[in-house]
Design a protein around this motif. Structure first.
Motif, PDB file in Angstrom:
ATOM      1  N   LEU A   1      -9.775  -4.034  -7.340  1.00 42.56           N
ATOM      2  CA  LEU A   1      -8.758  -2.988  -7.177  1.00 42.56           C
ATOM      3  C   LEU A   1      -7.530  -3.275  -8.040  1.00 42.56           C
ATOM      4  CD1 LEU A   1      -9.070  -2.442  -3.326  1.00 42.56           C
ATOM      5  CD2 LEU A   1      -9.737  -0.831  -5.129  1.00 42.56           C
ATOM      6  N   ALA A   2      -7.147  -4.541  -8.123  1.00 45.55           N
ATOM      7  CA  ALA A   2      -5.996  -4.912  -8.956  1.00 45.55           C
ATOM      8  C   ALA A   2      -6.265  -4.603 -10.421  1.00 45.55           C
ATOM      9  CB  ALA A   2      -5.661  -6.391  -8.774  1.00 45.55           C
ATOM     10  N   ARG A   3      -7.496  -4.774 -10.862  1.00 47.77           N
ATOM     11  CA  ARG A   3      -7.849  -4.436 -12.253  1.00 47.77           C
ATOM     12  C   ARG A   3      -7.663  -2.949 -12.518  1.00 47.77           C
ATOM     13  NH1 ARG A   3      -8.527  -8.125 -15.622  1.00 47.77           N
ATOM     14  NH2 ARG A   3      -9.543 -10.037 -15.007  1.00 47.77           N
ATOM     15  N   ARG A   4      -7.648  -2.151 -11.473  1.00 50.38           N
ATOM     16  CA  ARG A   4      -7.427  -0.711 -11.614  1.00 50.38           C
ATOM     17  C   ARG A   4      -5.948  -0.347 -11.386  1.00 50.38           C
ATOM     18  NH1 ARG A   4     -12.387  -1.678  -9.735  1.00 50.38           N
ATOM     19  NH2 ARG A   4     -14.126  -0.473 -10.525  1.00 50.38           N
ATOM     20  N   GLY A   5      -5.090  -1.367 -11.332  1.00 50.45           N
ATOM     21  CA  GLY A   5      -3.659  -1.135 -11.196  1.00 50.45           C
ATOM     22  C   GLY A   5      -3.174  -0.965  -9.770  1.00 50.45           C
ATOM     23  N   ALA A   6      -3.984  -1.337  -8.794  1.00 50.72           N
ATOM     24  CA  ALA A   6      -3.623  -1.112  -7.396  1.00 50.72           C
ATOM     25  C   ALA A   6      -2.574  -2.089  -6.867  1.00 50.72           C
ATOM     26  CB  ALA A   6      -4.874  -1.173  -6.515  1.00 50.72           C
ATOM     27  N   ASP A   7      -2.124  -3.020  -7.687  1.00 51.74           N
ATOM     28  CA  ASP A   7      -1.098  -3.965  -7.254  1.00 51.74           C
ATOM     29  C   ASP A   7       0.243  -3.705  -7.936  1.00 51.74           C
ATOM     30  OD1 ASP A   7      -1.973  -4.679  -9.781  1.00 51.74           O
ATOM     31  OD2 ASP A   7      -1.757  -6.831  -9.431  1.00 51.74           O
ATOM     32  N   ARG A   8       0.392  -2.532  -8.537  1.00 55.33           N
ATOM     33  CA  ARG A   8       1.585  -2.268  -9.337  1.00 55.33           C
ATOM     34  C   ARG A   8       2.669  -1.506  -8.583  1.00 55.33           C
ATOM     35  NH1 ARG A   8      -1.263  -2.256 -14.576  1.00 55.33           N
ATOM     36  NH2 ARG A   8      -2.208  -4.298 -14.487  1.00 55.33           N
TER      37      ARG A   8
ATOM     38  N   VAL B   1       4.322  -0.473  -4.480  1.00 56.49           N
ATOM     39  CA  VAL B   1       4.386  -0.900  -3.077  1.00 56.49           C
ATOM     40  C   VAL B   1       3.288  -0.231  -2.251  1.00 56.49           C
ATOM     41  CG1 VAL B   1       5.816  -0.830  -0.996  1.00 56.49           C
ATOM     42  CG2 VAL B   1       6.838  -1.477  -3.177  1.00 56.49           C
ATOM     43  N   LEU B   2       3.143   1.088  -2.384  1.00 58.94           N
ATOM     44  CA  LEU B   2       2.149   1.794  -1.569  1.00 58.94           C
ATOM     45  C   LEU B   2       0.722   1.404  -1.926  1.00 58.94           C
ATOM     46  CD1 LEU B   2       3.692   5.356  -1.198  1.00 58.94           C
ATOM     47  CD2 LEU B   2       3.546   3.528   0.502  1.00 58.94           C
ATOM     48  N   ARG B   3       0.431   1.283  -3.193  1.00 57.96           N
ATOM     49  CA  ARG B   3      -0.928   0.885  -3.585  1.00 57.96           C
ATOM     50  C   ARG B   3      -1.219  -0.545  -3.168  1.00 57.96           C
ATOM     51  NH1 ARG B   3      -1.779   2.640  -9.667  1.00 57.96           N
ATOM     52  NH2 ARG B   3       0.458   2.366  -9.771  1.00 57.96           N
TER      53      ARG B   3
ATOM     54  N   ASP C   1      -0.806  -9.715  10.068  1.00 59.02           N
ATOM     55  CA  ASP C   1      -1.348  -9.109   8.849  1.00 59.02           C
ATOM     56  C   ASP C   1      -0.378  -8.095   8.258  1.00 59.02           C
ATOM     57  OD1 ASP C   1      -3.612 -10.638   8.949  1.00 59.02           O
ATOM     58  OD2 ASP C   1      -4.883  -9.068   9.791  1.00 59.02           O
ATOM     59  N   ALA C   2       0.314  -7.367   9.109  1.00 57.36           N
ATOM     60  CA  ALA C   2       1.310  -6.412   8.614  1.00 57.36           C
ATOM     61  C   ALA C   2       2.446  -7.151   7.904  1.00 57.36           C
ATOM     62  CB  ALA C   2       1.854  -5.565   9.764  1.00 57.36           C
ATOM     63  N   LEU C   3       2.864  -8.295   8.443  1.00 55.09           N
ATOM     64  CA  LEU C   3       3.910  -9.090   7.793  1.00 55.09           C
ATOM     65  C   LEU C   3       3.427  -9.658   6.455  1.00 55.09           C
ATOM     66  CD1 LEU C   3       5.344 -10.981  10.896  1.00 55.09           C
ATOM     67  CD2 LEU C   3       6.412  -9.105   9.634  1.00 55.09           C
ATOM     68  N   LYS C   4       2.181 -10.140   6.420  1.00 55.72           N
ATOM     69  CA  LYS C   4       1.620 -10.661   5.169  1.00 55.72           C
ATOM     70  C   LYS C   4       1.529  -9.545   4.126  1.00 55.72           C
ATOM     71  CE  LYS C   4      -1.198 -13.933   7.771  1.00 55.72           C
ATOM     72  NZ  LYS C   4      -2.576 -14.280   8.163  1.00 55.72           N
ATOM     73  N   ALA C   5       1.115  -8.369   4.562  1.00 57.32           N
ATOM     74  CA  ALA C   5       1.035  -7.229   3.636  1.00 57.32           C
ATOM     75  C   ALA C   5       2.414  -6.875   3.102  1.00 57.32           C
ATOM     76  CB  ALA C   5       0.399  -6.028   4.325  1.00 57.32           C
ATOM     77  N   ALA C   6       3.421  -6.931   3.966  1.00 56.43           N
ATOM     78  CA  ALA C   6       4.786  -6.625   3.525  1.00 56.43           C
ATOM     79  C   ALA C   6       5.244  -7.628   2.460  1.00 56.43           C
ATOM     80  CB  ALA C   6       5.737  -6.626   4.714  1.00 56.43           C
ATOM     81  N   LEU C   7       4.913  -8.895   2.641  1.00 54.30           N
ATOM     82  CA  LEU C   7       5.251  -9.899   1.623  1.00 54.30           C
ATOM     83  C   LEU C   7       4.575  -9.573   0.292  1.00 54.30           C
ATOM     84  CD1 LEU C   7       5.001 -13.226   3.659  1.00 54.30           C
ATOM     85  CD2 LEU C   7       7.065 -12.257   2.636  1.00 54.30           C
ATOM     86  N   ALA C   8       3.296  -9.245   0.354  1.00 49.38           N
ATOM     87  CA  ALA C   8       2.560  -8.900  -0.875  1.00 49.38           C
ATOM     88  C   ALA C   8       3.102  -7.625  -1.499  1.00 49.38           C
ATOM     89  CB  ALA C   8       1.070  -8.743  -0.562  1.00 49.38           C
ATOM     90  N   MET C   9       3.489  -6.653  -0.653  1.00 52.48           N
ATOM     91  CA  MET C   9       4.030  -5.390  -1.154  1.00 52.48           C
ATOM     92  C   MET C   9       5.325  -5.604  -1.918  1.00 52.48           C
ATOM     93  SD  MET C   9       3.161  -3.143   2.246  1.00 52.48           S
ATOM     94  CE  MET C   9       4.518  -2.023   2.045  1.00 52.48           C
ATOM     95  N   GLY C  10       6.049  -6.647  -1.566  1.00 43.53           N
ATOM     96  CA  GLY C  10       7.261  -6.974  -2.304  1.00 43.53           C
ATOM     97  C   GLY C  10       6.976  -7.832  -3.526  1.00 43.53           C
ATOM     98  N   ALA C  11       6.079  -8.803  -3.380  1.00 42.10           N
ATOM     99  CA  ALA C  11       5.864  -9.786  -4.439  1.00 42.10           C
ATOM    100  C   ALA C  11       5.095  -9.242  -5.640  1.00 42.10           C
ATOM    101  CB  ALA C  11       5.125 -11.000  -3.867  1.00 42.10           C
ATOM    102  N   LEU C  12       3.986  -8.584  -5.409  1.00 38.47           N
ATOM    103  CA  LEU C  12       3.131  -8.182  -6.533  1.00 38.47           C
ATOM    104  C   LEU C  12       3.774  -7.116  -7.423  1.00 38.47           C
ATOM    105  CD1 LEU C  12      -0.254  -8.350  -4.637  1.00 38.47           C
ATOM    106  CD2 LEU C  12       0.502  -9.878  -6.472  1.00 38.47           C
ATOM    107  N   PRO C  13       4.256  -5.996  -6.869  1.00 39.68           N
ATOM    108  CA  PRO C  13       4.905  -5.022  -7.754  1.00 39.68           C
ATOM    109  C   PRO C  13       6.145  -5.591  -8.455  1.00 39.68           C
ATOM    110  CG  PRO C  13       4.326  -3.987  -5.669  1.00 39.68           C
ATOM    111  CD  PRO C  13       4.116  -5.470  -5.517  1.00 39.68           C
TER     112      PRO C  13
END
Length: 194
Positions: free
Chosen positions: A118-125, A127-129, A172-184
């Motif tokens: 999914l990341a190869r398709r830009g899904a980590d760029r 917050v929502l994706r 898991d929601a907290l971990k997702a929030a961290l990733a939503m901030g870090a990756l984009p």
């Protein structure tokens, strides 16, 4: 290859921003496995569940997203194989495969592969994706881990859901929030440098 050309190239993941080499790929795979093993030691027992809350799921999803499907798969497969061989780096210093939570580790191998694709398709760029990627990865982990937990312990599926899924949703929601901030944010910073 410059950073600007990598960021504009479709199909790039964060690891692709480093110069390409086999040595780099090996280091990333081994580093991802080690990161997951270290994060697994951040573990809190859950009353009534043989599965602790740990940092390994966050690390597995982050590794898959940052490294891509192939390297993410290899990294988490290495983590699983070395842990099965006796390295005490599963949650709470566990090792081997005869534990009720081993299904989650198998799920992490699949999840790292899926989120990497999914990341190869830009899904980590954005917050929502990124939220969608983390949710998809978590679903895969639970889809393997919860039934395995039921089989390994003799629990019914509803008991396994109560012991091996429900208590972990807030974490898991907290971990997702961290990733939503870090990756984009990482992609924005790289874009500014390019």
């Amino acid at each position: 290859m410059s950073t600007a050309s990598v960021t504009s190239r479709p199909g790039a993941v964060l690891a692709d921003l480093l110069p390409a080499s086999r040595t780099k790929d090996i280091a990333l795979v081994v580093g991802g496995a080690a990161l997951t093993g270290i994060a697994a030691q951040i573990a809190v027992p859950v009353p009534g569940s043989p599965v602790p809350v740990s940092g390994q799921t966050f690390a597995a999803l982050l590794v898959g997203t940052a490294l891509g499907a192939r390297r993410g798969f290899l990294s988490l497969a290495l983590y699983a194989v070395v842990g099965m061989a006796g390295m005490p780096w599963f949650a709470q210093g566990a090792s081997g495969y005869a534990m009720p939570s081993f299904g989650y580790i198998l799920g992490m191998v699949l999840a790292a592969t899926a989120v990497g694709a999914l990341a190869r398709r830009g899904a980590d760029r954005s917050v929502l994706r990124t939220a969608g990627v983390m949710a998809a990865g978590s679903v895969i982990i639970y889809a393997v881990g919860v039934p395995y937990l039921a089989l390994a312990t003799g629990m019914t599926l509803s008991q396994a859901v109560a012991a091996g899924l429900t208590p972990f949703l807030i974490g898991d929601a907290l971990k997702a929030a961290l990733a939503m901030g870090a990756l984009p944010t990482a992609w924005k910073l790289v874009g500014r440098r390019g």
